[in-house]
Design an enzyme around this catalytic site. Structure first.
Site, PDB file in Angstrom:
ATOM      1  N   GLU A  34       9.309  18.665  15.155  1.00 55.94           N
ATOM      2  CA  GLU A  34       8.093  17.913  14.850  1.00 55.94           C
ATOM      3  C   GLU A  34       7.013  18.139  15.916  1.00 55.94           C
ATOM      4  O   GLU A  34       6.282  17.223  16.286  1.00 55.94           O
ATOM      5  CB  GLU A  34       8.414  16.424  14.733  1.00 55.94           C
ATOM      6  CG  GLU A  34       9.370  16.117  13.601  1.00 55.94           C
ATOM      7  CD  GLU A  34       9.732  14.644  13.500  1.00 55.94           C
ATOM      8  OE1 GLU A  34       9.208  13.817  14.276  1.00 55.94           O
ATOM      9  OE2 GLU A  34      10.567  14.321  12.626  1.00 55.94           O
ATOM     10  N   CYS A  35       6.900  19.350  16.385  1.00 55.20           N
ATOM     11  CA  CYS A  35       6.003  19.700  17.477  1.00 55.20           C
ATOM     12  C   CYS A  35       4.874  20.594  16.959  1.00 55.20           C
ATOM     13  O   CYS A  35       5.049  21.306  15.970  1.00 55.20           O
ATOM     14  CB  CYS A  35       6.818  20.441  18.554  1.00 55.20           C
ATOM     15  SG  CYS A  35       5.885  21.033  19.965  1.00 55.20           S
ATOM     16  N   GLY A  36       3.757  20.573  17.637  1.00 56.41           N
ATOM     17  CA  GLY A  36       2.668  21.475  17.282  1.00 56.41           C
ATOM     18  C   GLY A  36       3.053  22.938  17.424  1.00 56.41           C
ATOM     19  O   GLY A  36       2.456  23.813  16.800  1.00 56.41           O
ATOM     20  N   THR A  38       6.079  24.049  16.618  1.00 58.87           N
ATOM     21  CA  THR A  38       7.201  24.300  15.706  1.00 58.87           C
ATOM     22  C   THR A  38       7.025  25.573  14.874  1.00 58.87           C
ATOM     23  O   THR A  38       8.016  26.276  14.640  1.00 58.87           O
ATOM     24  CB  THR A  38       7.452  23.072  14.804  1.00 58.87           C
ATOM     25  OG1 THR A  38       7.786  21.967  15.658  1.00 58.87           O
ATOM     26  CG2 THR A  38       8.589  23.301  13.828  1.00 58.87           C
TER      27      THR A  38
END
Length: 162
Positions: A34-36, A38
């Site tokens: 759920e990371c930028g 990803t």
């Protein structure tokens, strides 16, 4: 410290000793769903597809310590990676990297190279030689398709053999 001295549990719970890849370069990346950053999973999968036959081992190490961006359990993480990015390279179980009880590999990295080598966010990349020595590490903002990053991998692949 040599990376081959350490072991993880795979995302499916199986033993995953890194000595299994002794003689092969290892690209170890702390990951999160759920990371930028990803979308870098796609680039890591491309590297794996392109260089696997040359001996490059890509290993994703899910981590929930940076912004709590990997909240899922192993089955959820594996499904997410497979369904959204076609990931086929090995993933470990979710690990602590900088918390109160970090994985021993990250303790050894800190002790040998200082805390400057530890990730500051998700998708920090470590390249280890076939002998298990740290070659280079890159912060999250360096994408798998970055020319300098790929050049370092390609330059070293020529000197590695299975």
């Amino acid at each position: 410290m040599r990376v081959h001295e350490y072991a993880f549990r795979s995302i499916t719970g199986a033993s995953m000793p890194l000595e299994r890849w002794n003689g092969q370069p290892i690209l170890l990346v702390n990951t999160a769903s759920e990371c930028g950053f990803t979308p870098q999973y796609a680039g890591l999968q491309s590297l794996w597809t392109e260089y696997q036959r040359s001996g490059l081992m890509v290993i994703g190490v899910p981590c929930n310590e940076f912004g709590e961006q990997e909240p899922g359990e192993s089955e959820q993480i594996a499904a997410f990676c497979s369904e959204n990015y076609g990931v086929t390279f090995p993933l470990t179980e979710r690990q602590s990297i900088i918390g109160a009880s970090p994985h021993p590999l990250f303790i050894a990295l800190r002790e040998e190279y200082t805390a400057d080598v530890l990730p500051r966010w998700n998708f920090h990349k470590y390249l280890f030689s076939r002998e298990g020595d740290l070659v280079e590490h890159w912060p999250s903002k360096v994408a798998p398709d970055d020319a300098g990053f790929r050049h370092t991998i390609e330059r070293n692949l020529g000197s590695w053999s299975l």
